[in-house]
Design an enzyme around this catalytic site. Structure first.
Site, PDB file in Angstrom:
ATOM      1  N   TRP A   1      -0.514  -1.434  -5.155  1.00 44.74           N
ATOM      2  CA  TRP A   1      -0.357  -2.754  -4.541  1.00 44.74           C
ATOM      3  C   TRP A   1       1.060  -3.049  -4.073  1.00 44.74           C
ATOM      4  CZ3 TRP A   1       3.453  -4.896  -7.343  1.00 44.74           C
ATOM      5  CH2 TRP A   1       3.567  -4.532  -8.693  1.00 44.74           C
ATOM      6  N   ASN A   2       2.061  -2.314  -4.556  1.00 46.40           N
ATOM      7  CA  ASN A   2       3.438  -2.776  -4.340  1.00 46.40           C
ATOM      8  C   ASN A   2       3.912  -2.611  -2.904  1.00 46.40           C
ATOM      9  OD1 ASN A   2       3.359   0.037  -4.876  1.00 46.40           O
ATOM     10  ND2 ASN A   2       5.534   0.055  -5.366  1.00 46.40           N
TER      11      ASN A   2
ATOM     12  N   GLU B   1       9.295   1.619 -18.349  1.00 45.67           N
ATOM     13  CA  GLU B   1       9.440   1.087 -16.995  1.00 45.67           C
ATOM     14  C   GLU B   1       9.097  -0.396 -16.975  1.00 45.67           C
ATOM     15  OE1 GLU B   1       8.224   2.448 -12.487  1.00 45.67           O
ATOM     16  OE2 GLU B   1       6.748   2.735 -14.089  1.00 45.67           O
TER      17      GLU B   1
ATOM     18  N   PRO C   1      -7.841   1.289  -1.986  1.00 44.68           N
ATOM     19  CA  PRO C   1      -6.606   0.532  -2.184  1.00 44.68           C
ATOM     20  C   PRO C   1      -6.694  -0.335  -3.436  1.00 44.68           C
ATOM     21  CG  PRO C   1      -7.541   0.226   0.024  1.00 44.68           C
ATOM     22  CD  PRO C   1      -8.600   0.837  -0.825  1.00 44.68           C
ATOM     23  N   ASP C   2      -5.556  -0.761  -3.921  1.00 46.51           N
ATOM     24  CA  ASP C   2      -5.549  -1.630  -5.099  1.00 46.51           C
ATOM     25  C   ASP C   2      -6.266  -2.943  -4.792  1.00 46.51           C
ATOM     26  OD1 ASP C   2      -4.016  -1.917  -7.915  1.00 46.51           O
ATOM     27  OD2 ASP C   2      -4.092  -3.861  -6.908  1.00 46.51           O
TER      28      ASP C   2
ATOM     29  N   GLY D   1       0.651   5.637  -8.756  1.00 50.02           N
ATOM     30  CA  GLY D   1       0.430   4.610  -9.761  1.00 50.02           C
ATOM     31  C   GLY D   1       1.069   4.984 -11.085  1.00 50.02           C
TER      32      GLY D   1
ATOM     33  N   CYS E   1       8.691   1.927  -6.707  1.00 45.49           N
ATOM     34  CA  CYS E   1       8.709   3.123  -7.554  1.00 45.49           C
ATOM     35  C   CYS E   1      10.098   3.750  -7.630  1.00 45.49           C
ATOM     36  CB  CYS E   1       7.713   4.159  -7.036  1.00 45.49           C
ATOM     37  SG  CYS E   1       5.996   3.622  -7.090  1.00 45.49           S
TER      38      CYS E   1
ATOM     39  N   GLU F   1       2.267  10.567  -7.556  1.00 48.89           N
ATOM     40  CA  GLU F   1       3.565   9.912  -7.703  1.00 48.89           C
ATOM     41  C   GLU F   1       3.401   8.832  -8.760  1.00 48.89           C
ATOM     42  OE1 GLU F   1       6.074   6.651  -5.729  1.00 48.89           O
ATOM     43  OE2 GLU F   1       6.193   8.341  -4.346  1.00 48.89           O
ATOM     44  N   LEU F   2       4.150   8.988  -9.858  1.00 49.71           N
ATOM     45  CA  LEU F   2       3.904   8.173 -11.038  1.00 49.71           C
ATOM     46  C   LEU F   2       5.119   7.298 -11.375  1.00 49.71           C
ATOM     47  CD1 LEU F   2       2.062  10.997 -13.012  1.00 49.71           C
ATOM     48  CD2 LEU F   2       1.111   9.313 -11.415  1.00 49.71           C
TER      49      LEU F   2
END
Length: 538
Positions: free
Chosen positions: A178-179, A407, A203-204, A253, A309, A275-276
Protein backbone atom coordinates in the site's frame (compact mmCIF):
# COMPACT_ATOMS: atom_id res chain seq x y z
CA UNK A 1 -8.75 19.54 3.76
CA UNK A 2 -7.86 22.01 1.07
CA UNK A 3 -10.89 23.75 -0.38
CA UNK A 4 -9.45 23.46 -3.89
CA UNK A 5 -10.31 20.45 -6.01
CA UNK A 6 -7.31 19.10 -7.91
CA UNK A 7 -7.38 18.86 -11.65
CA UNK A 8 -9.98 16.56 -13.19
CA UNK A 9 -10.14 12.80 -13.08
CA UNK A 10 -11.59 11.15 -10.01
CA UNK A 11 -13.18 14.16 -8.32
CA UNK A 12 -16.57 15.83 -8.30
CA UNK A 13 -17.19 19.37 -7.10
CA UNK A 14 -19.54 18.40 -4.34
CA UNK A 15 -21.45 15.52 -2.72
CA UNK A 16 -23.68 13.62 -5.11
CA UNK A 17 -25.57 11.23 -2.84
CA UNK A 18 -23.58 10.59 0.34
CA UNK A 19 -26.39 8.59 1.90
CA UNK A 20 -26.22 5.92 -0.81
CA UNK A 21 -22.63 6.17 -2.01
CA UNK A 22 -19.81 6.76 0.48
CA UNK A 23 -17.44 7.88 -2.26
CA UNK A 24 -19.77 10.73 -3.16
CA UNK A 25 -19.59 12.19 0.35
CA UNK A 26 -15.84 12.58 -0.03
CA UNK A 27 -15.63 14.07 -3.48
CA UNK A 28 -14.83 10.94 -5.50
CA UNK A 29 -16.96 10.50 -8.58
CA UNK A 30 -19.07 7.34 -7.95
CA UNK A 31 -19.05 6.46 -11.65
CA UNK A 32 -15.28 6.74 -11.72
CA UNK A 33 -14.95 4.42 -8.72
CA UNK A 34 -17.33 1.85 -10.25
CA UNK A 35 -15.45 1.94 -13.53
CA UNK A 36 -12.24 1.05 -11.72
CA UNK A 37 -13.65 -1.60 -9.41
CA UNK A 38 -15.39 -3.33 -12.34
CA UNK A 39 -11.90 -4.47 -13.39
CA UNK A 40 -11.64 -6.80 -10.39
CA UNK A 41 -12.35 -10.47 -11.08
CA UNK A 42 -14.88 -11.04 -8.30
CA UNK A 43 -18.16 -12.95 -8.13
CA UNK A 44 -18.62 -13.42 -4.38
CA UNK A 45 -21.03 -10.51 -3.96
CA UNK A 46 -18.95 -9.42 -0.97
CA UNK A 47 -17.33 -6.01 -0.72
CA UNK A 48 -14.82 -4.38 1.60
CA UNK A 49 -15.04 -0.70 2.44
CA UNK A 50 -11.98 1.50 2.02
CA UNK A 51 -11.46 4.94 3.52
CA UNK A 52 -9.07 7.83 3.12
CA UNK A 53 -6.37 8.38 5.77
CA UNK A 54 -6.78 12.11 5.24
CA UNK A 55 -10.07 12.21 7.15
CA UNK A 56 -11.19 8.64 7.76
CA UNK A 57 -14.21 9.04 5.48
CA UNK A 58 -15.10 6.13 3.17
CA UNK A 59 -13.93 6.02 -0.43
CA UNK A 60 -15.26 2.85 -2.06
CA UNK A 61 -16.72 -0.61 -1.64
CA UNK A 62 -14.24 -3.01 -3.25
CA UNK A 63 -15.59 -6.36 -4.61
CA UNK A 64 -13.88 -9.36 -3.06
CA UNK A 65 -12.53 -12.32 -5.02
CA UNK A 66 -12.92 -15.99 -4.22
CA UNK A 67 -10.47 -18.81 -4.87
CA UNK A 68 -12.53 -19.63 -7.93
CA UNK A 69 -12.19 -16.04 -9.14
CA UNK A 70 -8.42 -16.30 -8.86
CA UNK A 71 -8.58 -19.49 -10.92
CA UNK A 72 -10.65 -17.70 -13.54
CA UNK A 73 -8.18 -14.80 -13.59
CA UNK A 74 -5.33 -17.22 -14.28
CA UNK A 75 -7.32 -18.96 -17.02
CA UNK A 76 -7.94 -15.65 -18.78
CA UNK A 77 -4.32 -14.61 -18.32
CA UNK A 78 -2.99 -17.89 -19.74
CA UNK A 79 -5.14 -17.59 -22.84
CA UNK A 80 -4.05 -14.01 -23.37
CA UNK A 81 -0.39 -14.87 -22.80
CA UNK A 82 -0.39 -17.48 -25.55
CA UNK A 83 -1.27 -14.80 -28.10
CA UNK A 84 0.85 -12.10 -26.48
CA UNK A 85 4.07 -14.10 -26.60
CA UNK A 86 3.73 -14.34 -30.40
CA UNK A 87 3.85 -10.56 -30.77
CA UNK A 88 7.19 -9.07 -31.68
CA UNK A 89 9.43 -7.51 -29.06
CA UNK A 90 9.26 -4.20 -30.92
CA UNK A 91 5.45 -4.21 -30.71
CA UNK A 92 5.52 -4.84 -26.97
CA UNK A 93 8.12 -2.11 -26.49
CA UNK A 94 6.03 0.37 -28.48
CA UNK A 95 3.10 -0.18 -26.11
CA UNK A 96 5.38 0.55 -23.15
CA UNK A 97 6.38 3.85 -24.74
CA UNK A 98 2.71 4.74 -25.19
CA UNK A 99 2.22 3.97 -21.50
CA UNK A 100 5.13 6.32 -20.69
CA UNK A 101 3.38 9.18 -22.50
CA UNK A 102 -0.04 8.34 -21.11
CA UNK A 103 1.16 8.27 -17.49
CA UNK A 104 2.77 11.69 -17.85
CA UNK A 105 -0.36 13.05 -19.55
CA UNK A 106 -2.66 11.73 -16.79
CA UNK A 107 -0.19 12.55 -14.01
CA UNK A 108 -2.44 14.93 -12.05
CA UNK A 109 -5.28 12.43 -11.97
CA UNK A 110 -2.92 9.67 -10.79
CA UNK A 111 -1.44 11.85 -8.06
CA UNK A 112 -4.89 12.93 -6.86
CA UNK A 113 -6.00 9.34 -6.42
CA UNK A 114 -2.77 8.33 -4.68
CA UNK A 115 -3.25 11.17 -2.18
CA UNK A 116 -6.87 10.22 -1.52
CA UNK A 117 -5.99 6.59 -0.84
CA UNK A 118 -2.62 6.80 0.91
CA UNK A 119 -2.76 10.20 2.63
CA UNK A 120 0.78 11.09 1.50
CA UNK A 121 1.94 14.59 0.61
CA UNK A 122 1.51 15.52 -3.04
CA UNK A 123 5.26 15.88 -3.62
CA UNK A 124 5.73 12.29 -2.51
CA UNK A 125 2.83 11.07 -4.64
CA UNK A 126 4.50 12.80 -7.61
CA UNK A 127 7.34 10.26 -7.40
CA UNK A 128 5.02 7.42 -8.37
CA UNK A 129 3.90 8.25 -11.94
CA UNK A 130 7.41 9.57 -12.57
CA UNK A 131 8.93 6.22 -11.57
CA UNK A 132 6.50 4.30 -13.76
CA UNK A 133 7.29 6.53 -16.74
CA UNK A 134 11.02 5.98 -16.18
CA UNK A 135 10.52 2.22 -15.87
CA UNK A 136 8.38 1.98 -19.00
CA UNK A 137 10.82 4.01 -21.08
CA UNK A 138 13.89 2.15 -19.82
CA UNK A 139 12.58 -1.33 -20.60
CA UNK A 140 11.13 -0.24 -23.94
CA UNK A 141 14.46 1.24 -25.03
CA UNK A 142 16.56 -1.68 -23.75
CA UNK A 143 14.25 -4.55 -24.71
CA UNK A 144 16.63 -6.08 -27.23
CA UNK A 145 19.59 -5.71 -24.87
CA UNK A 146 17.88 -7.98 -22.35
CA UNK A 147 15.81 -10.36 -24.43
CA UNK A 148 17.44 -10.97 -27.79
CA UNK A 149 18.83 -14.43 -28.49
CA UNK A 150 22.56 -14.42 -27.75
CA UNK A 151 25.42 -16.48 -29.12
CA UNK A 152 27.61 -18.43 -26.72
CA UNK A 153 30.85 -20.33 -27.18
CA UNK A 154 30.57 -23.88 -28.48
CA UNK A 155 32.95 -26.62 -27.42
CA UNK A 156 34.32 -27.07 -30.98
CA UNK A 157 35.08 -23.69 -32.61
CA UNK A 158 33.25 -23.26 -35.90
CA UNK A 159 31.45 -26.58 -35.62
CA UNK A 160 29.24 -26.05 -32.59
CA UNK A 161 26.77 -23.13 -32.71
CA UNK A 162 25.21 -22.28 -29.35
CA UNK A 163 22.40 -19.78 -28.73
CA UNK A 164 20.57 -18.83 -25.55
CA UNK A 165 16.92 -17.77 -25.74
CA UNK A 166 14.97 -15.98 -22.98
CA UNK A 167 11.61 -17.73 -22.81
CA UNK A 168 8.73 -16.19 -20.78
CA UNK A 169 7.72 -18.11 -17.68
CA UNK A 170 3.98 -17.80 -18.34
CA UNK A 171 1.76 -16.07 -15.79
CA UNK A 172 3.42 -13.99 -13.08
CA UNK A 173 1.70 -13.42 -9.75
CA UNK A 174 2.35 -10.01 -8.19
CA UNK A 175 1.36 -9.08 -4.63
CA UNK A 176 1.97 -5.37 -4.09
CA UNK A 177 1.89 -3.14 -0.97
CA UNK A 178 0.00 0.00 0.00
CA UNK A 179 2.83 2.45 0.64
CA UNK A 180 3.48 3.26 -3.03
CA UNK A 181 0.18 2.04 -4.47
CA UNK A 182 0.64 3.11 -8.10
CA UNK A 183 4.37 2.49 -8.46
CA UNK A 184 4.45 -0.89 -6.74
CA UNK A 185 1.31 -2.10 -8.49
CA UNK A 186 2.90 -1.57 -11.91
CA UNK A 187 6.70 -1.35 -11.81
CA UNK A 188 7.37 -5.07 -11.30
CA UNK A 189 4.79 -6.08 -13.89
CA UNK A 190 6.01 -3.94 -16.80
CA UNK A 191 9.17 -5.99 -17.47
CA UNK A 192 7.11 -9.17 -17.02
CA UNK A 193 4.79 -8.05 -19.83
CA UNK A 194 7.69 -7.00 -22.05
CA UNK A 195 9.27 -10.44 -21.60
CA UNK A 196 6.07 -12.05 -22.93
CA UNK A 197 4.28 -12.97 -19.72
CA UNK A 198 0.80 -12.28 -18.41
CA UNK A 199 0.16 -10.97 -14.88
CA UNK A 200 -2.34 -11.69 -12.12
CA UNK A 201 -1.99 -9.10 -9.39
CA UNK A 202 -3.37 -8.58 -5.90
CA UNK A 203 -2.83 -5.00 -4.73
CA UNK A 204 -3.13 -4.20 -1.05
CA UNK A 205 -6.73 -3.82 0.11
CA UNK A 206 -6.13 -0.29 1.44
CA UNK A 207 -5.13 1.17 -1.92
CA UNK A 208 -6.97 -0.78 -4.61
CA UNK A 209 -8.14 2.22 -6.63
CA UNK A 210 -4.65 3.48 -7.48
CA UNK A 211 -3.69 0.01 -8.70
CA UNK A 212 -6.90 -0.29 -10.71
CA UNK A 213 -6.21 3.04 -12.38
CA UNK A 214 -2.85 1.59 -13.38
CA UNK A 215 -4.61 -1.41 -14.94
CA UNK A 216 -6.88 0.94 -16.88
CA UNK A 217 -3.89 2.86 -18.22
CA UNK A 218 -2.22 -0.37 -19.34
CA UNK A 219 -5.24 -1.23 -21.46
CA UNK A 220 -5.50 2.30 -22.82
CA UNK A 221 -1.83 2.13 -23.85
CA UNK A 222 -2.55 -1.01 -25.87
CA UNK A 223 -1.96 -4.04 -23.64
CA UNK A 224 -4.74 -6.64 -24.05
CA UNK A 225 -7.15 -6.39 -21.14
CA UNK A 226 -6.99 -10.06 -20.18
CA UNK A 227 -3.20 -9.90 -20.04
CA UNK A 228 -3.36 -8.03 -16.70
CA UNK A 229 -5.84 -9.50 -14.23
CA UNK A 230 -6.67 -7.92 -10.87
CA UNK A 231 -8.08 -9.77 -7.88
CA UNK A 232 -8.91 -8.48 -4.40
CA UNK A 233 -9.27 -9.94 -0.95
CA UNK A 234 -7.38 -11.06 2.14
CA UNK A 235 -3.85 -12.24 1.58
CA UNK A 236 -4.52 -15.45 3.48
CA UNK A 237 -7.09 -16.41 0.84
CA UNK A 238 -6.36 -14.56 -2.38
CA UNK A 239 -2.58 -14.23 -1.94
CA UNK A 240 -2.22 -17.93 -1.18
CA UNK A 241 -4.38 -18.76 -4.19
CA UNK A 242 -2.08 -16.72 -6.44
CA UNK A 243 1.05 -18.42 -5.09
CA UNK A 244 -0.54 -21.82 -5.73
CA UNK A 245 -1.09 -21.03 -9.43
CA UNK A 246 1.62 -18.62 -10.58
CA UNK A 247 4.64 -19.59 -12.66
CA UNK A 248 6.64 -16.96 -10.76
CA UNK A 249 5.77 -14.80 -7.75
CA UNK A 250 6.84 -11.23 -7.06
CA UNK A 251 6.07 -9.97 -3.54
CA UNK A 252 6.79 -6.72 -1.72
CA UNK A 253 5.90 -6.59 1.96
CA UNK A 254 6.83 -7.90 5.37
CA UNK A 255 9.63 -10.36 6.05
CA UNK A 256 7.25 -12.71 7.87
CA UNK A 257 4.92 -12.97 4.88
CA UNK A 258 7.88 -13.22 2.53
CA UNK A 259 9.13 -16.31 4.33
CA UNK A 260 5.74 -17.99 3.92
CA UNK A 261 5.65 -17.19 0.21
CA UNK A 262 9.21 -18.46 -0.29
CA UNK A 263 8.25 -21.73 1.39
CA UNK A 264 5.11 -22.14 -0.74
CA UNK A 265 7.05 -21.39 -3.93
CA UNK A 266 9.78 -23.87 -2.97
CA UNK A 267 7.18 -26.59 -2.51
CA UNK A 268 6.02 -25.99 -6.10
CA UNK A 269 9.55 -25.48 -7.47
CA UNK A 270 8.69 -22.05 -8.88
CA UNK A 271 10.82 -18.96 -8.48
CA UNK A 272 10.08 -15.83 -6.51
CA UNK A 273 11.54 -12.40 -5.80
CA UNK A 274 10.88 -10.77 -2.45
CA UNK A 275 11.49 -7.22 -1.28
CA UNK A 276 10.96 -7.32 2.46
CA UNK A 277 11.59 -5.29 5.61
CA UNK A 278 14.47 -3.03 6.53
CA UNK A 279 16.07 -1.08 9.33
CA UNK A 280 18.06 1.14 7.04
CA UNK A 281 21.20 3.00 8.25
CA UNK A 282 22.56 6.40 7.25
CA UNK A 283 26.18 7.34 8.02
CA UNK A 284 27.30 10.97 8.29
CA UNK A 285 31.11 10.93 8.18
CA UNK A 286 33.41 13.48 9.79
CA UNK A 287 34.00 15.31 6.48
CA UNK A 288 30.33 15.47 5.46
CA UNK A 289 28.71 18.70 4.29
CA UNK A 290 26.53 19.15 7.37
CA UNK A 291 23.82 21.19 5.67
CA UNK A 292 23.51 18.77 2.79
CA UNK A 293 23.47 15.81 5.16
CA UNK A 294 20.75 17.39 7.31
CA UNK A 295 18.59 18.07 4.26
CA UNK A 296 19.11 14.52 3.06
CA UNK A 297 18.31 13.12 6.49
CA UNK A 298 14.91 14.83 6.47
CA UNK A 299 14.00 13.21 3.16
CA UNK A 300 15.58 9.91 4.17
CA UNK A 301 13.56 9.75 7.38
CA UNK A 302 10.23 11.42 6.67
CA UNK A 303 9.36 10.96 2.99
CA UNK A 304 5.88 9.46 2.84
CA UNK A 305 5.80 9.74 6.64
CA UNK A 306 8.60 7.17 6.85
CA UNK A 307 6.45 4.54 5.12
CA UNK A 308 9.05 3.74 2.51
CA UNK A 309 10.96 0.47 2.34
CA UNK A 310 14.23 2.31 1.68
CA UNK A 311 13.77 5.12 4.23
CA UNK A 312 16.21 5.51 7.13
CA UNK A 313 15.49 4.54 10.74
CA UNK A 314 19.06 4.57 12.13
CA UNK A 315 21.35 7.58 11.78
CA UNK A 316 25.04 7.29 12.73
CA UNK A 317 26.91 10.60 12.98
CA UNK A 318 30.63 11.20 13.51
CA UNK A 319 31.70 12.91 16.75
CA UNK A 320 33.37 15.72 14.84
CA UNK A 321 30.10 16.95 13.29
CA UNK A 322 27.52 15.47 15.63
CA UNK A 323 26.41 18.61 17.47
CA UNK A 324 26.28 20.78 14.36
CA UNK A 325 24.44 18.10 12.42
CA UNK A 326 21.86 17.51 15.15
CA UNK A 327 21.13 21.23 15.42
CA UNK A 328 20.52 21.50 11.67
CA UNK A 329 18.59 18.24 11.44
CA UNK A 330 16.26 19.17 14.28
CA UNK A 331 15.80 22.67 12.90
CA UNK A 332 14.91 21.40 9.44
CA UNK A 333 12.54 18.82 10.89
CA UNK A 334 10.72 21.38 13.00
CA UNK A 335 10.29 23.58 9.93
CA UNK A 336 8.36 20.86 8.09
CA UNK A 337 4.72 21.48 7.22
CA UNK A 338 2.14 18.75 7.83
CA UNK A 339 -1.33 18.70 6.37
CA UNK A 340 -4.28 16.77 4.99
CA UNK A 341 -4.38 18.27 1.52
CA UNK A 342 -4.02 17.37 -2.11
CA UNK A 343 -2.21 20.62 -2.87
CA UNK A 344 1.50 21.18 -3.34
CA UNK A 345 3.49 22.76 -0.51
CA UNK A 346 3.06 20.18 2.27
CA UNK A 347 6.17 18.35 3.47
CA UNK A 348 4.52 15.32 5.06
CA UNK A 349 1.14 13.68 5.02
CA UNK A 350 -0.58 10.98 7.03
CA UNK A 351 0.18 7.46 8.06
CA UNK A 352 -1.95 4.92 6.22
CA UNK A 353 -4.01 3.44 9.07
CA UNK A 354 -4.73 3.10 12.76
CA UNK A 355 -2.53 0.01 12.89
CA UNK A 356 0.41 1.97 11.52
CA UNK A 357 -0.23 4.82 13.95
CA UNK A 358 -0.41 2.34 16.84
CA UNK A 359 2.99 0.85 15.91
CA UNK A 360 4.66 4.25 15.67
CA UNK A 361 3.12 5.43 18.95
CA UNK A 362 4.09 2.23 20.75
CA UNK A 363 7.70 2.42 19.54
CA UNK A 364 8.13 6.02 20.67
CA UNK A 365 6.40 5.50 24.02
CA UNK A 366 8.46 2.38 24.72
CA UNK A 367 11.69 4.20 23.89
CA UNK A 368 10.86 7.16 26.10
CA UNK A 369 9.80 4.90 28.97
CA UNK A 370 13.18 3.17 28.77
CA UNK A 371 15.21 6.36 28.75
CA UNK A 372 15.36 7.68 25.19
CA UNK A 373 15.08 11.44 24.61
CA UNK A 374 12.75 13.04 22.08
CA UNK A 375 14.60 15.86 20.33
CA UNK A 376 11.54 16.87 18.35
CA UNK A 377 8.12 15.42 17.55
CA UNK A 378 6.89 12.42 19.48
CA UNK A 379 3.15 13.08 19.31
CA UNK A 380 0.15 12.04 17.23
CA UNK A 381 -1.70 14.93 15.57
CA UNK A 382 -5.42 14.13 15.51
CA UNK A 383 -6.10 17.81 14.82
CA UNK A 384 -4.75 17.25 11.31
CA UNK A 385 -6.29 13.86 10.60
CA UNK A 386 -6.94 10.51 12.26
CA UNK A 387 -3.50 8.97 11.57
CA UNK A 388 -1.07 11.87 11.59
CA UNK A 389 2.10 11.63 13.68
CA UNK A 390 4.81 14.24 14.01
CA UNK A 391 8.24 13.63 12.44
CA UNK A 392 10.24 12.38 15.41
CA UNK A 393 13.95 12.31 16.24
CA UNK A 394 15.12 10.14 19.13
CA UNK A 395 18.44 10.11 20.96
CA UNK A 396 19.71 7.53 23.44
CA UNK A 397 17.96 4.53 21.87
CA UNK A 398 19.33 1.29 23.32
CA UNK A 399 19.00 -2.41 22.36
CA UNK A 400 16.24 -3.18 24.85
CA UNK A 401 13.90 -0.74 23.09
CA UNK A 402 11.54 -2.00 20.39
CA UNK A 403 12.57 0.66 17.88
CA UNK A 404 16.25 -0.30 18.15
CA UNK A 405 15.99 -3.36 15.91
CA UNK A 406 12.35 -3.67 14.82
CA UNK A 407 11.16 -1.84 11.74
CA UNK A 408 8.92 1.10 12.70
CA UNK A 409 7.85 2.06 9.17
CA UNK A 410 6.89 5.53 10.29
CA UNK A 411 8.34 9.03 10.78
CA UNK A 412 10.77 8.04 13.56
CA UNK A 413 14.56 7.95 13.43
CA UNK A 414 17.16 7.21 16.11
CA UNK A 415 20.46 9.15 16.32
CA UNK A 416 23.73 7.46 17.31
CA UNK A 417 27.14 9.04 17.76
CA UNK A 418 30.30 7.29 16.55
CA UNK A 419 34.04 7.95 16.65
CA UNK A 420 35.50 5.12 14.58
CA UNK A 421 34.19 4.55 11.05
CA UNK A 422 34.83 0.81 11.17
CA UNK A 423 32.69 0.63 14.28
CA UNK A 424 29.96 2.68 12.54
CA UNK A 425 29.91 0.25 9.62
CA UNK A 426 29.74 -2.71 12.01
CA UNK A 427 26.80 -1.12 13.84
CA UNK A 428 25.11 -0.32 10.53
CA UNK A 429 25.44 -4.00 9.59
CA UNK A 430 24.07 -5.15 12.93
CA UNK A 431 20.75 -6.94 12.82
CA UNK A 432 19.09 -9.13 10.21
CA UNK A 433 18.15 -6.59 7.54
CA UNK A 434 20.08 -5.23 4.56
CA UNK A 435 17.95 -3.23 2.15
CA UNK A 436 19.21 0.35 1.72
CA UNK A 437 21.85 2.64 3.21
CA UNK A 438 23.21 6.16 2.74
CA UNK A 439 26.66 7.63 3.32
CA UNK A 440 27.42 11.36 3.44
CA UNK A 441 31.00 12.47 2.82
CA UNK A 442 32.79 15.05 0.67
CA UNK A 443 35.28 12.35 -0.31
CA UNK A 444 33.28 10.35 -2.83
CA UNK A 445 35.95 7.72 -3.43
CA UNK A 446 36.30 6.97 0.28
CA UNK A 447 32.52 6.84 0.71
CA UNK A 448 32.23 4.38 -2.18
CA UNK A 449 34.91 2.19 -0.65
CA UNK A 450 33.08 2.20 2.70
CA UNK A 451 29.87 1.33 0.82
CA UNK A 452 31.44 -1.97 -0.28
CA UNK A 453 31.50 -3.04 3.38
CA UNK A 454 27.87 -2.10 4.12
CA UNK A 455 25.69 -5.18 3.76
CA UNK A 456 22.78 -3.59 1.93
CA UNK A 457 21.48 -4.16 -1.58
CA UNK A 458 21.65 -0.45 -2.40
CA UNK A 459 23.88 2.27 -0.96
CA UNK A 460 23.49 5.96 -1.81
CA UNK A 461 26.38 8.42 -1.49
CA UNK A 462 25.35 11.99 -0.62
CA UNK A 463 21.71 11.12 -1.29
CA UNK A 464 18.99 9.52 0.78
CA UNK A 465 17.51 6.88 -1.53
CA UNK A 466 16.61 8.51 -4.82
CA UNK A 467 19.91 7.93 -6.62
CA UNK A 468 19.61 4.15 -6.53
CA UNK A 469 15.82 3.90 -6.72
CA UNK A 470 15.61 6.12 -9.81
CA UNK A 471 18.51 4.37 -11.57
CA UNK A 472 16.35 1.89 -13.46
CA UNK A 473 19.39 0.36 -15.18
CA UNK A 474 20.71 -0.83 -11.80
CA UNK A 475 19.34 -3.73 -9.72
CA UNK A 476 17.48 -2.96 -6.51
CA UNK A 477 16.73 -5.38 -3.69
CA UNK A 478 17.76 -6.59 -0.28
CA UNK A 479 20.37 -8.77 1.35
CA UNK A 480 19.78 -11.11 4.29
CA UNK A 481 16.25 -10.84 5.74
CA UNK A 482 15.42 -7.90 3.47
CA UNK A 483 14.66 -10.23 0.61
CA UNK A 484 15.88 -12.11 -2.40
CA UNK A 485 15.99 -11.28 -6.08
CA UNK A 486 16.14 -7.82 -7.66
CA UNK A 487 13.87 -5.43 -9.49
CA UNK A 488 15.12 -3.04 -12.21
CA UNK A 489 17.97 -3.53 -14.68
CA UNK A 490 18.66 -6.84 -16.40
CA UNK A 491 17.91 -8.82 -13.25
CA UNK A 492 14.50 -7.17 -13.01
CA UNK A 493 13.38 -8.58 -16.36
CA UNK A 494 15.38 -11.80 -16.67
CA UNK A 495 13.76 -13.10 -13.46
CA UNK A 496 10.58 -13.49 -15.54
CA UNK A 497 12.26 -15.67 -18.16
CA UNK A 498 13.72 -19.14 -18.47
CA UNK A 499 17.12 -19.42 -20.16
CA UNK A 500 16.92 -21.93 -22.98
CA UNK A 501 20.11 -23.17 -24.63
CA UNK A 502 19.93 -24.35 -28.24
CA UNK A 503 23.09 -25.95 -29.71
CA UNK A 504 23.56 -26.98 -33.33
CA UNK A 505 26.36 -29.42 -34.13
CA UNK A 506 27.97 -29.54 -37.60
CA UNK A 507 30.02 -32.25 -39.36
CA UNK A 508 31.27 -34.20 -36.35
CA UNK A 509 29.43 -35.89 -33.52
CA UNK A 510 30.49 -36.29 -29.90
CA UNK A 511 31.26 -39.95 -30.33
CA UNK A 512 33.89 -42.05 -32.17
CA UNK A 513 33.80 -41.64 -35.95
CA UNK A 514 35.34 -43.42 -38.96
CA UNK A 515 35.97 -46.66 -37.07
CA UNK A 516 37.77 -44.89 -34.25
CA UNK A 517 37.90 -46.80 -30.97
CA UNK A 518 36.61 -45.30 -27.73
CA UNK A 519 40.17 -45.09 -26.42
CA UNK A 520 41.42 -43.26 -29.52
CA UNK A 521 38.42 -40.89 -29.34
CA UNK A 522 39.33 -40.08 -25.75
CA UNK A 523 42.93 -39.30 -26.76
CA UNK A 524 41.79 -37.03 -29.60
CA UNK A 525 39.42 -35.13 -27.29
CA UNK A 526 42.14 -34.73 -24.64
CA UNK A 527 44.51 -33.35 -27.28
CA UNK A 528 41.90 -30.82 -28.37
CA UNK A 529 41.27 -29.73 -24.79
CA UNK A 530 45.00 -29.19 -24.22
CA UNK A 531 45.30 -27.23 -27.46
CA UNK A 532 42.43 -24.95 -26.44
CA UNK A 533 44.19 -24.31 -23.14
CA UNK A 534 47.35 -23.21 -24.99
CA UNK A 535 45.34 -20.99 -27.31
CA UNK A 536 43.80 -19.20 -24.29
CA UNK A 537 40.25 -20.23 -25.08
CA UNK A 538 37.80 -20.07 -22.14
Amino acid sequence: MSSQHPRGGPLVDGPADPEHDPAASYGLDPGYVRRLTDRIVATSGETAATSSPLSGQPLAHVPQSTDGDVGEAFSRARRAQQEWTRRSLDERAAILLRLHDLVLHRQDEIIDLICWESGKARKHAFDEPLHIALTARYYARTAHDHLDTRRRLGVVPGLTRVEVNQVPKGVVGIISPWNYPFTMALCDGLPALLAGNAVVTKPDAQTMLSALLGAELLEEAGFPRDLWQVVAGPGSRVGTSIVQRADYVCFTGSTATGRLIATQCAERLVGCSLELGGKNPMLVLRDADVERAAEGAVRASFSNAGQLCVSMERLFVADQVYDRFVERFVSRTEAMTLGATLDWGTDMGSLISQAQLDTVTAHVEDAVARGARVLTGGRPRPDLGPYFYEPTILEGVSPQMACFGDETFGPVIALYRFHDEADAVARANDGDYGLNAAIYSQDGARAREIARHVRCGTVNVNEAFGATFASIDSPMGGMRQSGMGRRQGSEGILRYTESQTVATQRLIRFAPMYGMSDQTYAKVMNAQVRMMRKLGRP
